[in-house]
Design a protein around this motif. Structure first.
Motif, mmCIF file in Angstrom:
data_model
loop_
_atom_site.group_PDB
_atom_site.id
_atom_site.type_symbol
_atom_site.label_atom_id
_atom_site.label_comp_id
_atom_site.label_asym_id
_atom_site.label_seq_id
_atom_site.Cartn_x
_atom_site.Cartn_y
_atom_site.Cartn_z
ATOM 1 N N TYR A 705 0.861 -1.182 0.000
ATOM 2 C CA TYR A 705 0.000 0.000 0.000
ATOM 3 C C TYR A 705 0.903 1.240 0.000
ATOM 4 O O TYR A 705 1.120 1.867 1.044
ATOM 5 N N ARG A 764 -9.303 2.447 -8.765
ATOM 6 C CA ARG A 764 -9.703 1.712 -7.568
ATOM 7 C C ARG A 764 -8.683 2.004 -6.480
ATOM 8 O O ARG A 764 -7.479 1.808 -6.668
ATOM 9 N N THR A 766 -7.511 1.031 -2.707
ATOM 10 C CA THR A 766 -7.678 -0.106 -1.794
ATOM 11 C C THR A 766 -6.820 0.079 -0.554
ATOM 12 O O THR A 766 -5.627 0.399 -0.643
ATOM 13 N N SER A 771 -12.107 -1.393 -0.646
ATOM 14 C CA SER A 771 -11.808 -0.649 -1.867
ATOM 15 C C SER A 771 -12.968 0.262 -2.225
ATOM 16 O O SER A 771 -14.134 -0.024 -1.936
#
Length: 845
Positions: A705, A764, A766, A771
């Motif tokens: 991430y 998208r 997430t 998400s």
């Protein structure tokens, strides 16, 4: 007739009126016609109060032919000098929003869930209040009054009646405010250093250097009209610096913008303090000096505390030895990803302007935010800017009278249960929640959902929420969906259907504070305090009532009819008209008398004859003028009389925080170090009592991430209640980097290029918990590695503008609270929502 979700939106295309045959059964608002030519009709300016943010600006609303058509600042107000910001102008659309709830409703579908149609049917106020009273009487019968929960959002001074006193009369400790999802951690900066738990005021007229740190004074939260008018004076007479990962409105005008790595603000603040001390730039009148006059602050060198003659501060040398001595600008530059020279330049210029300087800092609601705000606010003390002309101060209060006491009407059942533990788990070992630096004195709003689900410390059976929408406005809101589905009986008092209303058993349509209700509010700005009126400026178009007063009265009447007269007796006997002595006989009279009682010290010639601020000649004069201003703030009183801390000084070594933490540890038979460990702070030993840098706690491994998600606030959000207004979308680009009619996530073009993302692509986003899909906006005003998203859109309820398809519960845009994990700054109990604590990955859809 049953009113289903789809039927809410059967509307005339242009008029926006709901197509229902009978207005008495129409749950939503209907626009009146035949108002006449507004440009020519005679009208009058009627005073009121905005409450679009926590400044609570006194305003005036121009009314023609019974219709509100224009808003401006109250011309007598010294808080805003007769101006209001865009939030005030949005009031007009809020009043006449065609999707307002028009009549009480009850649920007929027992199933509760985000996509479950409540199948509401219209009912009378009499039936609604009768049902609520039955539920409360059932709790009293079973000696379970502590299982009643009252949740507060937007409020007036009358919250003392509904939110403060009513729960105690019923017999519950569970009055829970929204404060901990708003900005509570911000207050710890001044609490732990100068003993002040509250928001600050600023002397912008005389300020020579302003640092706007992770906030935007021109856009969000407090004193916006004042900041908009006076920022140019600061720019002309000195400098403005902005420290923020994203270029905001203030940064666009500032001489300095430091796009810091999210969550590392404490490192820069500590390095600035190091630089100021090493270079001898601290305020010696405030802090003191070395006894021999020679500066002993040198990088890496411990200083003997006895060598420093401290004046109005406590523990400056101890702070240096424990935290500052090794942490220079070069160290902070690596931590924060910024230029060392810029850190030093801002520190130097800030100190050079002292004491005519100040730091305006934001909420810092991330898991270790308390120590970040302590480090930042300590800089204000280091240069003597606190309580000093051209700097910042605690601000002024305003005259108000006390509400009547309820004590002699509180029965034994209520007295026994009101002392039980609160449902938010404040004061437990892992949640000190130290508002005012006292263990358990804060609120942990977002944890209520967890406690309801766990039935810890007990289950909740009856709940009322007003002007709140926690299912939308809190992080990881799916928990609230589950929690509210579990509560057997829930009443929602709101002007509009929202995500939280989905779970209501009874819906009560609320009058709007700023145009339809009786109340007063008190606030401060521009070095003045004020009390200002809220009064009906138009005739109510729908069957709405003031929640804090009228609902209280109606409930008291019903409880009396069922054998519990205590609450009614209290209201009837104690809330007499202070002019005539008459007892209230209905809910509107009660609302009026409560307003007159609370403001009596402001308008009564006898009571305000010795007041040094504005003087009025009676209640009607207050109604006409709408505001009473305090005298101007007098600086340096605390320099002379002492600070309200444990040492009576400005504390770099916080004996105030130490006392609170040690008391919390002792209560749980453990040590402060163990408390620090269990509450996810890094400090051990005495470092827990000084401003210091805590490395950011982050949800999500950076390899998986890689982006830091930051959440900012729109200058168009009326405390989150403007998302169903067409003007909100038409002017959205007034938030830098945003786009009209769209909801976007802001990405740096360099980052987007590496991901193959173009401007306008759907992406998208997430996190570790979920998400969302949103449109990409490529903008150089965001630091690389950061994704910025404005809070406010993404409603699947709220109405035709806020939702993409209200009937199908399809959101317009994305509410990133849904993918922010549930976490806290546990010293204060505040919800973590910014500072980059949420890591995300971004992919082109």
């Amino acid at each position: 007739m049953r009113i289903k979700r789809r039927e809410f939106l059967k509307a005339g295309a242009a008029a926006g009126a709901v197509a229902m045959t009978s207005p008495t059964l129409n749950a939503f608002a209907q626009t009146r016609s035949g108002a006449g030519n507004m440009s020519e009709a005679a009208g009058e300016w009627i005073p009121n109060t905005c409450q679009g943010c926590t400044t609570w600006c006194p305003i005036e609303i121009f009314v023609q032919n019974g219709r509100a058509v224009k808003v401006r600042g109250n011309q007598l107000s010294k808080a805003n000098d007769g101006y209001c910001c865009v939030r005030g102008h949005l009031i007009l659309q809020q009043i006449y929003d065609p999707d307002r709830i028009k009549t009480p409703m009850k649920r007929t579908n027992p199933k509760k869930g985000r996509t479950e149609d409540p199948k509401f049917v219209p009912i009378s106020w009499d039936e609604a209040m009768d049902t609520i009273a039955d539920k409360i009487m059932e709790l009293r019968k079973n000696n379970e009054t502590h299982k009643f929960l009252l949740m507060r959002g937007r409020y007036s001074d009358h919250n003392q009646i509904f939110y403060g006193d009513l729960p105690k009369m019923i017999g519950t400790p569970n009055n829970i405010s929204h404060s901990a999802i708003c900005a509570e951690v911000e207050k710890m900066g001044s609490m732990a250093t100068e003993g002040f738990w509250g928001y600050r005021d600023y002397d912008l007229d005389n300020m020579k250097y302003l640092i706007a740190w992770a906030c935007d004074p021109l856009s969000s939260n407090r004193q916006i009209p004042n900041a908009i008018r006076k920022i140019n004076k600061v720019l002309e007479n000195g400098k403005v610096a902005v420290i923020d990962p994203r270029m905001n409105n203030t940064a666009a005008k500032a001489q300095e913008w430091m796009p810091i790595k999210p969550g590392t603000d404490g490192a820069v603040a500590i390095a600035m303090a190091h630089y100021i001390l090493v270079n001898g730039l601290w305020n010696k009148e405030f802090c003191g000096d070395f006894k021999d006059g020679k500066n002993q602050f040198r990088k890496g060198r411990t200083v003997n505390e006895a060598d420093f003659d401290e004046k109005l501060t406590n523990g400056l040398v101890k702070w240096w030895n424990l935290e500052l001595k090794d942490k220079d600008a070069a160290w902070a530059a690596k931590e924060a990803g910024v230029d060392r020279r810029q850190i030093e330049r801002i520190a130097k210029d800030f100190a050079a302007a002292a004491p005519q300087c100040g730091i305006w800092y934001g909420p810092y609601m991330h898991p270790r935010g308390s120590y970040t705000v302590m480090a930042i606010h300590a800089l204000n003390g280091l240069v003597g800017a606190t309580d000093s002309e051209g700097g910042l101060c605690t601000g002024m209060g305003a005259p108000s009278s006390s509400y009547p006491k309820f004590d002699k009407y509180q029965d034994d059942v209520a007295k026994a249960n009101v002392g039980k533990p609160k449902i938010d788990q404040r004061g437990t070992l892992t949640m000190p929640a130290m508002g005012s630096a006292r263990p358990g004195s804060g609120v942990v709003t977002n944890n209520v959902a967890n406690a309801i689900l766990a039935e810890d410390p007990y289950d909740i059976k009856v709940a009322i929420g007003y002007f709140c929408n926690f299912n939308f406005s809190t992080t990881e809101g799916a928990r609230w969906d589950k929690a509210m589905a579990k509560v057997p009986f829930f009443v929602h008092c709101v002007p509009m259907f929202s995500e939280m209303t989905y779970f209501a058993d009874i819906v009560l349509p609320s009058a709007l504070h700023h145009t339809e209700d009786w109340a007063v509010v008190r606030s401060k700005a521009n070095l003045y305090g004020h009390i200002s009126i809220q009064q009906p400026v138009i005739e109510r178009m729908f069957d709405v009532k003031g929640t804090e007063t009228e609902v209280t009265w109606l409930l008291a009447e019903k409880l009396k009819a069922k054998g519990f007269s205590n609450m009614y007796d209290w209201l009837y006997n104690e809330y007499k008209d202070p002019e005539t002595g008459k007892n209230p006989t209905n809910s509107l009279e009660f609302a009026l008398y409560a307003t007159k009682i609370r403001s009596k010290k402001a308008w009564d010639p006898e009571e305000n004859k010795d007041y040094k601020g504005d003087k009025l000649n009676g209640w009607e004069d207050f109604r006409k003028k709408g505001v009473v201003n305090s005298p101007k703030f007098t600086f340096r009183q605390k320099w002379e009389k002492g600070f309200p801390t444990e040492t009576k000084k400005f504390e770099f070594y916080s004996e105030t925080l130490k006392k609170g933490l040690e008391a919390h540890a002792a209560k749980h038979n453990t040590t402060v170090d163990k408390v620090m460990e269990l509450t996810n702070y890094e400090a051990r030993g005495e470092k827990a009592f000084v401003p210091h840098y805590e490395t950011p706690k982050r949800h999500g491994d950076r390899r998986q991430y890689p982006f830091d998600l930051i959440d900012m606030k729109s200058r168009l959000n009326r405390e989150g209640r403007s998302a169903n207004l067409s003007w909100y979308y038409a002017f959205k680009k007034c938030d830098p980097g945003d786009v009209n009619q769209e909801d976007v996530i802001q990405l740096n073009p360099d980052d987007a290029r590496k991901l193959g993302i173009s401007d306008g692509d759907m992406v998208r986003v997430t996190s570790t918990i979920g998400s969302l899909t949103v449109k990409a906006r490529l903008w150089e005003g965001v630091r690389p590695g950061v994704a910025a998203k404005c809070y406010g859109q993404g409603h699947h309820a709220f109405g035709r503008f806020a939702s993409k398809d209200f009937a199908k519960a399809e959101p317009r845009g994305a509410n990133f609270n849904e993918i922010m994990p549930d976490d806290y700054d546990r010293i204060t109990g505040s919800t973590a929502r910014n500072g980059g604590f949420t890591g995300v990955k971004i992919e082109k859809v």
